[in-house]
Design a protein around this motif. Structure first.
Motif, PDB file in Angstrom:
ATOM      1  N   ALA A 148     -14.620  23.195 -37.563  1.00  0.00           N
ATOM      2  CA  ALA A 148     -14.453  22.260 -36.456  1.00  0.00           C
ATOM      3  C   ALA A 148     -15.572  21.225 -36.415  1.00  0.00           C
ATOM      4  O   ALA A 148     -16.705  21.491 -36.833  1.00  0.00           O
ATOM      5  CB  ALA A 148     -14.419  23.023 -35.136  1.00  0.00           C
ATOM      6  N   SER A 149     -15.242  20.065 -35.869  1.00  0.00           N
ATOM      7  CA  SER A 149     -16.229  19.010 -35.689  1.00  0.00           C
ATOM      8  C   SER A 149     -17.224  19.399 -34.601  1.00  0.00           C
ATOM      9  O   SER A 149     -16.848  19.903 -33.545  1.00  0.00           O
ATOM     10  CB  SER A 149     -15.545  17.694 -35.294  1.00  0.00           C
ATOM     11  OG  SER A 149     -14.692  17.231 -36.313  1.00  0.00           O
ATOM     12  N   ARG A 150     -18.474  19.141 -34.867  1.00  0.00           N
ATOM     13  CA  ARG A 150     -19.546  19.428 -33.910  1.00  0.00           C
ATOM     14  C   ARG A 150     -19.566  18.316 -32.862  1.00  0.00           C
ATOM     15  O   ARG A 150     -20.325  17.348 -32.955  1.00  0.00           O
ATOM     16  CB  ARG A 150     -20.885  19.510 -34.645  1.00  0.00           C
ATOM     17  CG  ARG A 150     -22.053  20.003 -33.794  1.00  0.00           C
ATOM     18  CD  ARG A 150     -23.354  19.883 -34.576  1.00  0.00           C
ATOM     19  NE  ARG A 150     -23.399  20.759 -35.716  1.00  0.00           N
ATOM     20  CZ  ARG A 150     -23.791  22.033 -35.677  1.00  0.00           C
ATOM     21  NH1 ARG A 150     -24.158  22.571 -34.537  1.00  0.00           N
ATOM     22  NH2 ARG A 150     -23.822  22.754 -36.778  1.00  0.00           N
ATOM     23  N   GLY A 164     -16.786  30.617 -36.312  1.00  0.00           N
ATOM     24  CA  GLY A 164     -16.274  29.455 -37.028  1.00  0.00           C
ATOM     25  C   GLY A 164     -17.408  28.702 -37.700  1.00  0.00           C
ATOM     26  O   GLY A 164     -18.570  29.136 -37.662  1.00  0.00           O
ATOM     27  N   TYR A 165     -17.051  27.590 -38.302  1.00  0.00           N
ATOM     28  CA  TYR A 165     -18.039  26.707 -38.919  1.00  0.00           C
ATOM     29  C   TYR A 165     -17.997  25.367 -38.206  1.00  0.00           C
ATOM     30  O   TYR A 165     -16.911  24.832 -37.928  1.00  0.00           O
ATOM     31  CB  TYR A 165     -17.732  26.499 -40.406  1.00  0.00           C
ATOM     32  CG  TYR A 165     -18.365  27.526 -41.323  1.00  0.00           C
ATOM     33  CD1 TYR A 165     -18.593  28.832 -40.905  1.00  0.00           C
ATOM     34  CD2 TYR A 165     -18.733  27.190 -42.613  1.00  0.00           C
ATOM     35  CE1 TYR A 165     -19.166  29.771 -41.742  1.00  0.00           C
ATOM     36  CE2 TYR A 165     -19.303  28.122 -43.468  1.00  0.00           C
ATOM     37  CZ  TYR A 165     -19.524  29.414 -43.025  1.00  0.00           C
ATOM     38  OH  TYR A 165     -20.085  30.347 -43.855  1.00  0.00           O
ATOM     39  N   LEU A 166     -19.165  24.811 -37.922  1.00  0.00           N
ATOM     40  CA  LEU A 166     -19.264  23.480 -37.327  1.00  0.00           C
ATOM     41  C   LEU A 166     -19.751  22.500 -38.383  1.00  0.00           C
ATOM     42  O   LEU A 166     -20.677  22.784 -39.149  1.00  0.00           O
ATOM     43  CB  LEU A 166     -20.236  23.494 -36.143  1.00  0.00           C
ATOM     44  CG  LEU A 166     -19.773  24.232 -34.887  1.00  0.00           C
ATOM     45  CD1 LEU A 166     -20.929  24.361 -33.893  1.00  0.00           C
ATOM     46  CD2 LEU A 166     -18.589  23.521 -34.236  1.00  0.00           C
ATOM     47  N   VAL A 167     -19.110  21.329 -38.409  1.00  0.00           N
ATOM     48  CA  VAL A 167     -19.505  20.267 -39.340  1.00  0.00           C
ATOM     49  C   VAL A 167     -19.650  18.967 -38.556  1.00  0.00           C
ATOM     50  O   VAL A 167     -19.056  18.801 -37.488  1.00  0.00           O
ATOM     51  CB  VAL A 167     -18.472  20.089 -40.476  1.00  0.00           C
ATOM     52  CG1 VAL A 167     -18.342  21.371 -41.287  1.00  0.00           C
ATOM     53  CG2 VAL A 167     -17.110  19.686 -39.932  1.00  0.00           C
ATOM     54  N   GLU A 168     -20.442  18.070 -39.083  1.00  0.00           N
ATOM     55  CA  GLU A 168     -20.621  16.784 -38.414  1.00  0.00           C
ATOM     56  C   GLU A 168     -19.312  15.993 -38.494  1.00  0.00           C
ATOM     57  O   GLU A 168     -18.669  15.952 -39.544  1.00  0.00           O
ATOM     58  CB  GLU A 168     -21.751  15.991 -39.057  1.00  0.00           C
ATOM     59  CG  GLU A 168     -23.121  16.631 -38.891  1.00  0.00           C
ATOM     60  CD  GLU A 168     -23.461  16.892 -37.432  1.00  0.00           C
ATOM     61  OE1 GLU A 168     -23.213  16.006 -36.596  1.00  0.00           O
ATOM     62  OE2 GLU A 168     -23.980  17.985 -37.144  1.00  0.00           O
ATOM     63  N   PRO A 169     -18.881  15.392 -37.379  1.00  0.00           N
ATOM     64  CA  PRO A 169     -17.613  14.656 -37.383  1.00  0.00           C
ATOM     65  C   PRO A 169     -17.612  13.539 -38.425  1.00  0.00           C
ATOM     66  O   PRO A 169     -18.575  12.765 -38.529  1.00  0.00           O
ATOM     67  CB  PRO A 169     -17.521  14.091 -35.960  1.00  0.00           C
ATOM     68  CG  PRO A 169     -18.902  14.178 -35.400  1.00  0.00           C
ATOM     69  CD  PRO A 169     -19.557  15.327 -36.070  1.00  0.00           C
ATOM     70  N   GLY A 170     -16.550  13.502 -39.217  1.00  0.00           N
ATOM     71  CA  GLY A 170     -16.419  12.459 -40.231  1.00  0.00           C
ATOM     72  C   GLY A 170     -17.154  12.744 -41.525  1.00  0.00           C
ATOM     73  O   GLY A 170     -17.082  11.942 -42.464  1.00  0.00           O
ATOM     74  N   ASN A 171     -17.858  13.876 -41.617  1.00  0.00           N
ATOM     75  CA  ASN A 171     -18.597  14.211 -42.832  1.00  0.00           C
ATOM     76  C   ASN A 171     -17.674  14.985 -43.773  1.00  0.00           C
ATOM     77  O   ASN A 171     -17.503  16.194 -43.654  1.00  0.00           O
ATOM     78  CB  ASN A 171     -19.841  15.033 -42.485  1.00  0.00           C
ATOM     79  CG  ASN A 171     -20.775  15.213 -43.671  1.00  0.00           C
ATOM     80  OD1 ASN A 171     -20.333  15.471 -44.787  1.00  0.00           O
ATOM     81  ND2 ASN A 171     -22.073  15.075 -43.431  1.00  0.00           N
TER      82      ASN A 171
END
Length: 214
Positions: A148-150, A164-171
């Motif tokens: 999911a987007s952070r 879950g895993y958080l990722v930077e939005p748009g990365n």
């Protein structure tokens, strides 16, 4: 910003019906219907609005499938609502790696989520845009690991490497790497999914939302 004291404001998130979204539901029929047996299924459910960030998912899949040929994407929704998506998928040479189901009745959604090995909430960072994505809670109720987007409320619900895993939005690189890591580790997927179910049981049912506004 409007001068209202913060102690007079309560934020009540959306939630999920745990009886309807039961993690014991089988996804075998859906996997058979769409020829997903033997695949590692990355899933998304939704109305496919532009803010859902499906372009982020497509670009990340281009990286992921080059490194793991078993990865396949299942999108539950109507692609005509996102007209630029088809051309992007063609440009990224992913036509045979992404399956669109079209719209399905909400009562059928649990079976589709059950067919997924991991799920995605890949929003872009849009200024002054707030949301409480129901799909997030439905995925978790089905014991599915989330990438999911952070951003926004998502960051309050998803605890990185716990449920879950958080990722930077748009990365796209981060999103691709998270997908690959989950694709290669079934035990990790199971652990994150189990913790996700526990999270919604404790905090994000519709009953708890109702209690909050009594």
């Amino acid at each position: 910003k409007s001068g209202v004291s913060s102690d007079k404001v309560s934020v009540v998130p959306n939630g999920v019906d745990l009886d309807k979204f039961d993690s014991r539901i089988s996804g075998d029929i859906i996997r058979g219907k769409y020829r997903l047996k033997g695949k590692i299924v990355v899933g998304f459910t939704g109305s496919l609005k532009i803010w859902h960030g499906l372009d982020n998912l497509v670009k990340s899949l281009r990286v992921a499938v080059d490194k793991n040929s078993k990865i396949h994407c299942l999108v539950v929704g109507d692609p005509t609502r996102c007209p630029d998506l088809s051309s992007l998928i063609k440009r990224e040479r992913l036509v045979d790696r992404i399956t669109f189901t079209g719209n399905v009745p909400h009562d059928s959604v649990p079976s589709y989520i059950a067919a997924m090995d991991m799920t995605t909430v890949c929003y872009s960072n849009i200024e002054n845009f707030y949301f409480s994505p129901i799909k997030l809670f439905e995925y978790m109720a089905m014991s599915k690991p989330i990438v999911a987007s952070r951003i926004g409320q998502i960051e309050e619900v998803v605890v990185h490497e716990y449920n879950g895993y958080l990722v930077e939005p748009g990365n796209h690189s981060q999103l691709a790497n998270a997908i690959l890591e989950l694709a290669e580790n079934a035990e990790l997927r199971q652990r994150l999914g189990k913790n996700g179910r526990k999270t919604v049981e404790e905090n994000y049912t519709w009953a708890k939302s109702a209690e909050a506004v009594r």
